[in-house]
Write an enzyme that holds these catalytic residues in place. Structure first.
Site, PDB file in Angstrom:
ATOM      1  N   SER A  28       0.891  -1.156   0.123  1.00 19.27           N
ATOM      2  CA  SER A  28      -0.123   0.000   0.104  1.00 19.27           C
ATOM      3  C   SER A  28       0.918   1.314   0.157  1.00 19.27           C
ATOM      4  O   SER A  28       0.460   2.167   0.416  1.00 19.27           O
ATOM      5  CB  SER A  28      -0.920  -0.038   1.252  1.00 19.27           C
ATOM      6  OG  SER A  28      -0.150  -0.030   2.395  1.00 19.27           O
ATOM      7  N   ASN A  30       3.122   4.052  -2.311  1.00 19.25           N
ATOM      8  CA  ASN A  30       2.506   4.772  -3.572  1.00 19.25           C
ATOM      9  C   ASN A  30       2.190   4.332  -4.663  1.00 19.25           C
ATOM     10  O   ASN A  30       0.955   4.451  -5.318  1.00 19.25           O
ATOM     11  CB  ASN A  30       3.377   6.107  -3.702  1.00 19.25           C
ATOM     12  CG  ASN A  30       4.717   5.928  -4.606  1.00 19.25           C
ATOM     13  OD1 ASN A  30       5.128   4.567  -4.439  1.00 19.25           O
ATOM     14  ND2 ASN A  30       5.328   6.897  -5.148  1.00 19.25           N
ATOM     15  N   LYS A 221      16.966  -1.395 -14.870  1.00 19.08           N
ATOM     16  CA  LYS A 221      17.134  -0.040 -14.831  1.00 19.08           C
ATOM     17  C   LYS A 221      17.153   0.753 -13.591  1.00 19.08           C
ATOM     18  O   LYS A 221      17.753   1.863 -13.776  1.00 19.08           O
ATOM     19  CB  LYS A 221      15.845   0.208 -15.631  1.00 19.08           C
ATOM     20  CG  LYS A 221      14.351   0.083 -14.740  1.00 19.08           C
ATOM     21  CD  LYS A 221      13.996   1.303 -13.954  1.00 19.08           C
ATOM     22  CE  LYS A 221      12.769   0.640 -12.893  1.00 19.08           C
ATOM     23  NZ  LYS A 221      12.343   1.961 -12.371  1.00 19.08           N
TER      24      LYS A 221
END
Length: 360
Positions: A28, A30, A221
Site C-alpha cells: 500500500s 505509492n 533499470k
C-alpha cells in the site's frame, strides 16, 4: 488443470470458466495505491469478470494520531504515501496479510522486494489453491545465482507468477497522466484477464510472452537510474546522461541475454525496456536520492529516511544483488556501469569514478 512453468507444475483453477475473480493487492505504498486505484475502478467496471471488492494489505502505522488503515477505509485516501488521490470506494484496507489473501484468485504484489520472502512465509498455506500472482516489484533476490522475485513467489507459494513493468512513476499514474506498461505473461488466457484488470484510458498495457526479460528490465533499470543521479550530482550535462542511458541499456541487454537464453530483443523496446529506463533516469526516487548523495555526501540510508517518507530505495540494493551474480560468474569487469554503481554505493569509491571507468 496443471500448467508447467519454468520446469514446475502448478495446479490452477480454469480462470476462463470462472464467474468472477477476487483480487488482492499486497502492498500500500505509492505504487501499491496507484495500482489499487486502477484495479478498483476496473473490477467495478467488469462485474462479469471480477468481484467488485479489492482488498489491499496495509502495513499498519499511525498518521497524525490515526491508524492508516482506518484513514484509507473512511476517507479513501492514503495521506502518507499517495496524498491527494482518492481511491475507489471498493478498495478495502486490511492489516492482516493472511486475511487479505484468503479466498483471492489473483494476488498483485506491490511492495519493496526485500520483504517478499517474509510475506510469503506468513501467507503460505492460506493462499487459495489455483490462485495466480502478478508482481509489480522491481528488484532481484540477493544471491550468487540469478534469482527473480517471480521465481521466489512461485517457489514459496506454488502459484504461477506473471509480471507488470513499465515507465510508471506512481504519482503520475495516480494523476491519470497517460502511460504504458508491459505485462510479462506466458499464458494467453491470463493475458486477457490482466488487460481487463489494468487497462484504462490513461494506463495501457501490452502483453508479451517474455516474462523473465520484462522482470529483469524492471530491476536493472534502477541501477542505471542511480548512475544517472550521480551524473546530475556531479553537474554534468545531457551528453553524459545520454551516454549513461545507452551504456546502461547495453549492459541490461547483455545481462538478460546471458541469464535468459529465450530473451527477445523486441522486449527492450516495450515500455518495460527503453521507456522505463528513460523516465527513471530523469525522474523517480533512485535518481533523486543518488544526486543528493553526491551533492551532500550523506549516506544513502540517511537520505532514504530524509527524502522518501517511508518509501524504500531499490537501485543500490539491486546493484549489490547484480554484482554478486556477476562476481559469481566471474564477469563483473564486462559490466563497468553496474560495477561502478556497486563500488560507489558499497565500497567507498568516489562518484566521479563512474565516468573514469566508462571512459577507459
Amino acid at each position: 488443470y496443471q500448467r508447467r512453468v519454468r520446469g514446475h507444475y502448478f495446479k490452477r483453477i480454469n480462470l476462463s470458466n470462472m464467474s468472477v475473480r477476487r483480487v488482492t493487492v499486497i502492498g500500500s505504498g505509492n505504487w501499491g495505491c496507484a495500482i489499487a486505484k486502477i484495479v478498483g475502478s476496473n473490477t467495478a467496471r467488469h462485474p462479469d469478470v471480477f468481484d467488485k471488492e479489492v482488498r489491499m494489505w496495509v502495513f499498519e502505522e499511525e498518521v497524525n494520531g490515526q491508524k492508516l488503515s482506518e484513514i484509507i477505509n473512511t476517507s479513501h485516501e492514503n495521506p502518507k504515501y499517495l496524498p491527494g488521490v482518492r481511491l475507489p470506494d471498493n478498495v478495502r484496507a486490511v492489516t492482516d496479510v493472511v486475511e487479505s489473501v484468503r479466498g483471492a484468485d489473483i494476488l498483485l504484489w506491490v511492495l519493496p522486494h526485500q520483504f517478499v520472502k517474509g510475506i510469503c512465509g506468513k501467507i503460505n498455506g492460506s493462499v487459495k489453491q489455483g490462485a495466480v500472482s502478478l508482481s509489480c516489484i522491481k528488484g532481484l533476490q540477493d544471491s550468487t545465482e540469478l534469482a527473480l522475485i517471480s521465481t521466489l513467489i512461485e517457489g514459496e507459494l506454488a502459484t504461477e507468477c506473471s509480471v507488470l513493468m513499465g515507465a510508471n512513476i506512481a504519482n503520475e499514474v495516480a494523476r491519470e497522466e497517460f502511460s504504458e506498461a508491459t505485462i510479462g505473461c506466458n499464458d494467453p488466457v491470463m493475458c486477457d484477464v490482466y488487460q481487463k484488470l489494468f487497462n484504462t484510458s490513461y494506463f495501457r498495457t501490452t502483453p508479451v510472452q517474455d516474462s523473465q526479460t520484462v522482470e529483469l528490465c524492471g530491476a536493472l533499470k534502477n541501477i542505471v537510474a542511480v548512475a544517472a543521479g550521480f551524473v546530475d550530482g556531479l553537474g554534468l550535462g545531457g551528453n553524459t546522461k545520454a551516454a549513461i542511458i545507452r551504456i546502461g541499456l547495453r549492459e541490461m541487454m547483455a545481462f538478460c541475454k546471458m541469464f535468459c537464453q529465450t530473451s527477445r530483443e523486441s522486449t527492450f523496446f516495450e515500455s518495460c525496456g527503453v521507456a522505463d529506463l528513460i523516465t527513471t533516469c530523469y525522474g523517480g526516487r533512485n535518481r533523486k536520492v543518488s544526486e543528493a548523495f553526491v551533492r551532500t555526501g550523506k549516506p544513502l540510508d540517511v537520505l532514504e529516511t530524509e527524502m522518501l517518507g517511508g518509501q524504500k530505495l531499490q537501485g543500490p540494493l539491486t546493484a549489490k544483488e547484480v554484482f554478486h551474480v556477476l562476481e559469481g560468474k566471474g564477469v563483473s569487469s564486462q559490466y563497468p556501469l553496474f560495477k561502478s554503481v556497486y563500488d560507489i554505493c558499497f565500497d567507498g569509491a568516489a562518484p566521479k569514478s563512474l565516468i573514469e571507468n566508462l571512459g577507459q
